[in-house]
Design an enzyme around this catalytic site. Structure first.
Site, PDB file in Angstrom:
ATOM      1  N   TYR C  38     -42.838  30.154 -57.641  1.00 30.11           N
ATOM      2  CA  TYR C  38     -41.818  30.636 -56.539  1.00 30.11           C
ATOM      3  C   TYR C  38     -42.514  31.439 -55.630  1.00 30.11           C
ATOM      4  O   TYR C  38     -43.100  32.543 -56.072  1.00 30.11           O
ATOM      5  CB  TYR C  38     -40.593  31.170 -56.841  1.00 30.11           C
ATOM      6  CG  TYR C  38     -39.551  31.286 -56.032  1.00 30.11           C
ATOM      7  CD1 TYR C  38     -38.908  30.542 -55.310  1.00 30.11           C
ATOM      8  CD2 TYR C  38     -39.673  32.686 -55.274  1.00 30.11           C
ATOM      9  CE1 TYR C  38     -37.767  30.767 -54.273  1.00 30.11           C
ATOM     10  CE2 TYR C  38     -38.739  32.856 -54.049  1.00 30.11           C
ATOM     11  CZ  TYR C  38     -37.903  32.012 -53.832  1.00 30.11           C
ATOM     12  OH  TYR C  38     -37.026  32.218 -52.614  1.00 30.11           O
ATOM     13  N   HIS C 198     -27.107  33.226 -49.791  1.00 30.05           N
ATOM     14  CA  HIS C 198     -28.057  33.344 -50.862  1.00 30.05           C
ATOM     15  C   HIS C 198     -27.426  33.485 -52.201  1.00 30.05           C
ATOM     16  O   HIS C 198     -28.384  33.281 -53.278  1.00 30.05           O
ATOM     17  CB  HIS C 198     -29.369  34.225 -50.761  1.00 30.05           C
ATOM     18  CG  HIS C 198     -30.421  33.600 -49.542  1.00 30.05           C
ATOM     19  ND1 HIS C 198     -30.472  34.361 -48.501  1.00 30.05           N
ATOM     20  CD2 HIS C 198     -31.239  32.560 -49.566  1.00 30.05           C
ATOM     21  CE1 HIS C 198     -31.200  33.675 -47.591  1.00 30.05           C
ATOM     22  NE2 HIS C 198     -31.536  32.489 -48.212  1.00 30.05           N
ATOM     23  N   ARG C 228     -41.732  28.617 -43.226  1.00 30.41           N
ATOM     24  CA  ARG C 228     -41.932  28.195 -44.785  1.00 30.41           C
ATOM     25  C   ARG C 228     -41.574  26.956 -45.335  1.00 30.41           C
ATOM     26  O   ARG C 228     -40.682  26.365 -44.291  1.00 30.41           O
ATOM     27  CB  ARG C 228     -41.200  29.350 -45.615  1.00 30.41           C
ATOM     28  CG  ARG C 228     -39.607  29.223 -45.595  1.00 30.41           C
ATOM     29  CD  ARG C 228     -39.053  30.284 -46.493  1.00 30.41           C
ATOM     30  NE  ARG C 228     -39.362  30.289 -47.971  1.00 30.41           N
ATOM     31  CZ  ARG C 228     -38.474  29.681 -48.728  1.00 30.41           C
ATOM     32  NH1 ARG C 228     -37.043  29.420 -48.252  1.00 30.41           N
ATOM     33  NH2 ARG C 228     -38.651  29.451 -50.125  1.00 30.41           N
ATOM     34  N   ASN C 230     -39.325  24.674 -48.004  1.00 25.57           N
ATOM     35  CA  ASN C 230     -38.439  24.627 -49.204  1.00 25.57           C
ATOM     36  C   ASN C 230     -38.308  23.355 -49.738  1.00 25.57           C
ATOM     37  O   ASN C 230     -38.786  22.452 -48.923  1.00 25.57           O
ATOM     38  CB  ASN C 230     -37.265  25.217 -48.850  1.00 25.57           C
ATOM     39  CG  ASN C 230     -36.391  25.600 -50.201  1.00 25.57           C
ATOM     40  OD1 ASN C 230     -37.004  25.752 -51.167  1.00 25.57           O
ATOM     41  ND2 ASN C 230     -35.161  25.844 -49.829  1.00 25.57           N
ATOM     42  N   GLU C 270     -37.871  20.712 -46.670  1.00 28.30           N
ATOM     43  CA  GLU C 270     -37.539  21.472 -45.433  1.00 28.30           C
ATOM     44  C   GLU C 270     -38.525  22.271 -44.748  1.00 28.30           C
ATOM     45  O   GLU C 270     -39.190  23.161 -45.535  1.00 28.30           O
ATOM     46  CB  GLU C 270     -36.410  22.195 -45.816  1.00 28.30           C
ATOM     47  CG  GLU C 270     -35.008  21.624 -46.252  1.00 28.30           C
ATOM     48  CD  GLU C 270     -33.926  22.506 -46.917  1.00 28.30           C
ATOM     49  OE1 GLU C 270     -32.922  21.765 -47.130  1.00 28.30           O
ATOM     50  OE2 GLU C 270     -34.186  23.624 -47.157  1.00 28.30           O
ATOM     51  N   TYR C 321     -30.092  24.070 -60.825  1.00 29.63           N
ATOM     52  CA  TYR C 321     -29.701  24.523 -59.291  1.00 29.63           C
ATOM     53  C   TYR C 321     -30.014  23.539 -58.452  1.00 29.63           C
ATOM     54  O   TYR C 321     -29.124  23.177 -57.403  1.00 29.63           O
ATOM     55  CB  TYR C 321     -30.412  25.827 -59.107  1.00 29.63           C
ATOM     56  CG  TYR C 321     -30.308  26.195 -57.594  1.00 29.63           C
ATOM     57  CD1 TYR C 321     -29.041  26.716 -57.264  1.00 29.63           C
ATOM     58  CD2 TYR C 321     -31.387  26.091 -56.781  1.00 29.63           C
ATOM     59  CE1 TYR C 321     -28.873  26.928 -55.536  1.00 29.63           C
ATOM     60  CE2 TYR C 321     -31.368  26.746 -55.595  1.00 29.63           C
ATOM     61  CZ  TYR C 321     -29.782  26.984 -54.948  1.00 29.63           C
ATOM     62  OH  TYR C 321     -29.940  27.308 -53.691  1.00 29.63           O
ATOM     63  N   LYS C 322     -31.256  22.898 -58.545  1.00 23.99           N
ATOM     64  CA  LYS C 322     -31.646  21.666 -57.428  1.00 23.99           C
ATOM     65  C   LYS C 322     -30.915  20.413 -57.873  1.00 23.99           C
ATOM     66  O   LYS C 322     -31.133  19.335 -57.209  1.00 23.99           O
ATOM     67  CB  LYS C 322     -33.096  21.419 -57.506  1.00 23.99           C
ATOM     68  CG  LYS C 322     -33.649  22.841 -56.748  1.00 23.99           C
ATOM     69  CD  LYS C 322     -35.326  22.625 -56.715  1.00 23.99           C
ATOM     70  CE  LYS C 322     -35.857  23.622 -56.373  1.00 23.99           C
ATOM     71  NZ  LYS C 322     -36.035  23.931 -54.873  1.00 23.99           N
TER      72      LYS C 322
END
Lengths: 316, 193, 361
Positions: C38, C198, C228, C230, C270, C321-322
């Site tokens: 991460y 977040h 960035r 994601n 993304e 989470y994903k």
């Protein structure tokens, strides 16, 4: 809309008062300037004798203007730097390097009402605020404290603007801050910009009237103290020792030595220039470091802060 | 005590008068008041008693509270009274709210509409931990939820109550629990008593 | 430049979305190393990068027309996907100006903007050739557009957009157009501060990542956008994986087998950029979504192998989470058959200029 620096050409210079010079700037290549918001400033790189200065000036042109930018520069009596250069040397047709606009003093869009207090040249950011509110319909009032003979100096920027009152040092004309700050309804935001003493007084009066700090805003830069006792700074990474003069900042001296130092506001507000402090005690004058960070003594903001003793060692 | 590491949910704290304020309004959900809490609040707020108004909903008459006491029927009365108060609210006003989470956020939302900033507002949680749950699918809110999974009042789907909180809605997010495997609904347990 | 649009593509129902070979080769693959790491990974969004998706302020590709149509379908079914709080009007015009200027400068064959002036009150003419739109309007006067300016222009752009108002040393998500999101609800999150929205992200809060990112973004400069990447994964090439429509796409997660994973499972990347807006001082946060199936990715051997290795090292909290829990084993089994364990060079570049033949289906 991507870029960092701009070449600007001086389109016109006008003295609007003995110590105030209005400068109109356009893109040197004849193109368009990026739009900027109310409260925005630009940094100009000004060539002085033997060195260059970087000074920040509020844009007083209408927000979003892309044909020309206007700034008003006050001649600082003790200045041998940027403001003296603009008043004595700058000519129409000269080109200057400038940053893209930055903004550390934008109006709060959620405010129900905007109350502004300006001291003298501190009116400059509010000239763009007034233009914004005229367009967006934001309810507002501007109180300007100045010398009586100065009150018409800004008339060209105030034509057709509502909600502007002038105050000066005579019976019946002084600003009654406590009364002004007791009245506003919930949802008002206060903005002050002027000399440090006036800013402090405005902030204190607001606190005394019960305003939460979140609704009180102050434009510090330009009003920040620059000078003080001379001292020396050793830049450890570069292996260079610089002498910091009485009327220049540590950041000025670092730049003069040719050491790259990122910076933005040059007034102790933004935190961009924060530098690691290896030795020596700092006299902190910024508005960025927390009390804990100041006590820890490991960081300094060279744009405004100086040495308490005769020497500092920075990790630059 | 209410404790959680839900980042989107505020940490509620015991009310204390903000002496920087010039006028103080204490709004209390009477039914959520723990025994004795009114008396301790009265003591805590004694220093600002001269400029204190207290609005109390739903509880029987009480004696001896600091400042001026007004009794209101329900949270709706509080919201109406806030919105059409004849006196204006100023920058020196402070609002203190005590009650269940839906009560706190109903009042906080109404206060924000009339211009109160976060620095003028304090919230203390009291009473039940039951949640208001907003259905992501049909956008209907289901009140007084005490279980980790609840049938939505609007669309009847079984919603998993996620630990994500919206202050604007005063509600937690509810997402269909058996979307990936229809009919597979875990045991429903009381978790927010 | 000419782009061969594929207006017949769909992102729901029969899922007629396909990447051309060129689209696969320019895919913004996000993993430079074999292990999952991460990082905040923010870098300047200059007109350069390892794929040509980075070469323009706002990338337009072969899926443009089909994506705009899918967005219109989603908005028709749920108008709440576009939310704008009342104090954001200046930022709405900022967004319209930035998108119209950037698109017309970067893709002059597709878009054109003609202005009678730059100030509010000037007459502007906007032409969007791929969508067949010609619109004359007064810049600064919302009444002269068919809908509010933010909705108007973001309906004509790929990807999602959020606008963050900056005040009180914080960012508030006070506007958004969100129709191709990775399972978050704009209608629930609108108005939230940076830390609040977040809130559900695991692991990162403890390390102070969000505090640092917020401090950085508060100083974001006009003219110096940053970006960035994601990523997450989706079953089928579906743009609308919102919590709102989860009952529709949730069951797909149970449909993955080691045999069909190559076709069904998509890596969803993304490209997030962040722009200081000039007139409002707000921050525009475009989130551009790229989809590629495992089949597509495995045609670049380095990417197929690397994806296998990264997914194998994902912390369990992130798998949950994903939303990968139900089908990750099947995807890994599919990928394992295409990973010979060979050492891979660091970096995200494809390392090839032509693709292998399709591996399945």
């Amino acid at each position: 809309m991507i870029g960092q620096t701009l070449r600007l050409k001086v389109a016109a210079l006008t003295d609007i008062a003995p110590s105030l010079r209005h400068v109109r700037l356009v893109a040197a290549d004849g193109g368009k300037l990026p739009p900027a918001a109310a409260g925005a400033h630009i940094q100009l790189v000004l060539a002085g004798p033997g060195r260059s200065f970087r000074n920040a000036y509020s844009l007083v042109s209408r927000p979003g203007a892309r044909d020309a930018w206007d700034i008003i520069v006050r001649r600082v009596p003790t200045s041998r730097g940027g403001s003296a250069y603009i008043h004595e040397a700058l000519q129409a047709g000269d080109t200057l390097e400038a940053s893209w606009p930055g903004n550390l003093f934008a109006p709060v869009r959620t405010a129900r009402r905007h109350l502004m207090i300006a001291g003298g040249i501190g009116i400059t950011p509010f000239l763009s605020y007034l233009a914004d509110f005229a367009m967006s319909g934001g309810e507002h009032a501007l109180h300007v404290c100045c010398r009586e003979e100065e009150k018409d100096v800004f008339a060209p920027w105030l034509a057709g603007r509502s909600g502007v009152a002038f105050h000066w040092d005579a019976d019946g004309h002084r600003l009654d801050s406590p009364a002004l700050l007791a009245a506003p309804p919930a949802g008002t935001h206060l903005y002050v910009c002027g000399q440090a003493a006036m800013n402090d007084e405005g902030i204190a009066a607001a606190a005394a009237a019960g305003w939460p700090a979140s609704h009180v805003h102050c434009e510090h830069f330009g009003a920040a103290l620059v000078g003080g006792a001379a001292f020396r700074a050793f830049l450890a990474k570069s292996g260079i020792e610089v002498q910091v003069g009485e009327d220049e900042s540590l950041l000025d001296a670092i730049e003069r030595a040719g050491v790259a130092a990122p910076c933005l506001c040059r007034g102790g507000a933004c935190g961009v220039c924060a530098a690691p402090l290896l030795e020596g005690e700092a006299e902190h004058r910024d508005h960025f470091l927390s009390p804990a960070e100041r006590n820890a003594g490991r960081l300094i903001m060279p744009c405004v802060s100086r040495a308490k003793g005769g020497r500092l060692v920075l990790d630059l | 005590m209410m404790h959680s590491d839900i980042k989107s949910r505020p940490a509620y704290q015991a009310l204390v008068p903000d002496l920087a304020g010039s006028r103080h309004l204490l709004v209390i959900e009477g039914d959520a008041l723990p025994p004795g809490r009114l008396a301790t609040l009265s003591n805590t707020f004694a220093p600002v008693a001269d400029s204190l108004h207290t609005w109390l909903t739903g509880a029987p008459a009480v004696e001896g509270i600091a400042g001026k006491l007004w009794q209101l029927g329900s949270v709706e009365d509080v919201l109406d009274t806030l919105a059409c108060a004849t006196r204006g609210y100023g920058m020196g006003d402070r609002l203190y709210v005590l009650g269940t989470e839906p009560f706190l956020w109903s009042v906080a939302g109404a206060a924000a509409l009339i211009g109160f900033g976060p620095g003028q507002l304090q919230l203390e949680h009291a009473g039940s931990l039951r949640r208001r749950v907003w259905c992501t699918h049909c956008h209907v809110t289901t009140e007084n939820v005490t279980t980790g999974i609840v049938a939505c009042r609007g669309c009847s789907r079984h919603l998993l109550v996620r630990d994500h909180f919206s202050r604007r809605l005063g509600a937690f997010m509810g997402v269909m629990v058996d979307a990936e495997a229809p009919g597979e609904i875990p045991a429903i347990e009381e978790v927010f008593a | 430049m000419s782009i061969a649009f594929k207006p017949e593509e769909t992102f729901r129902g029969d899922y007629r979305y396909r990447n051309s070979d060129a689209a696969i080769l320019r895919f913004p693959f996000p993993f430079p190393e074999d292990r999952y790491m991460y990082s905040v990974n923010i870098e300047p969004h200059t007109r350069s990068g390892p794929s040509d998706v980075y070469l323009h302020a706002f990338d337009v590709d072969e899926h443009y027309i089909a994506e705009c149509r899918d967005k219109a379908i989603t908005l028709e079914r749920d108008p709440g996907r576009c939310q704008v709080l009342p104090h954001m009007m200046m930022a709405q015009w900022d967004t319209l100006e930035l998108l119209m200027e950037s698109l017309s400068a970067d893709y002059p064959a597709l878009f054109s903007l003609t202005k009678e002036g730059d100030d509010f009150g000037s007459l502007w003419t906007w032409i969007n050739r791929p969508l067949g739109i010609e619109q004359r309007f007064v810049f600064g006067d919302a009444e002269t557009l068919p809908c509010e300016p933010f909705e108007y222009i973001t309906r004509q752009a790929q990807g999602d957009f959020a606008i963050c108002d900056q005040r009180d040393d914080n960012l508030y998500m006070d506007a958004g157009m969100v129709t191709s999101q990775a399972d978050w609800s704009l209608e629930f999150d609108v108005g939230m501060s940076f830390m609040e929205w977040h809130g559900p992200v695991p692991l990162a809060h403890q390390t102070g990542v969000f505090e640092r990112a917020l401090k950085y973004l508060l100083m974001l400069r006009l003219g110096q956008p940053v970006r960035r990447l994601n990523w997450t994964m989706s079953i089928n090439p579906r743009l609308d994986t919102s919590p709102e429509s989860y009952p529709e796409w949730g069951p797909d997660r149970a449909s993955v087998t080691p045999a069909n994973a190559g076709e069904k499972v998509h890596l969803r990347v993304e490209l997030q950029t962040l722009w200081r807006l000039p007139r409002s001082n707000a921050i525009l946060f475009p989130i551009r979504c790229y989809l590629a199936s495992l089949d597509d990715l495995a045609r670049v051997p380095k990417w197929g192998k690397r994806l296998h290795r990264v997914l194998s090292t994902l912390p369990p909290q992130l798998v949950e989470y994903k939303g990968l829990t139900r089908y990750l084993p099947a995807a890994l089994e599919w990928l394992a058959q295409r990973d010979d364990g060979a050492e891979l060079p660091v970096g995200t570049a494809a390392g090839v200029t032509r693709l292998n033949a399709p591996v399945s289906g």
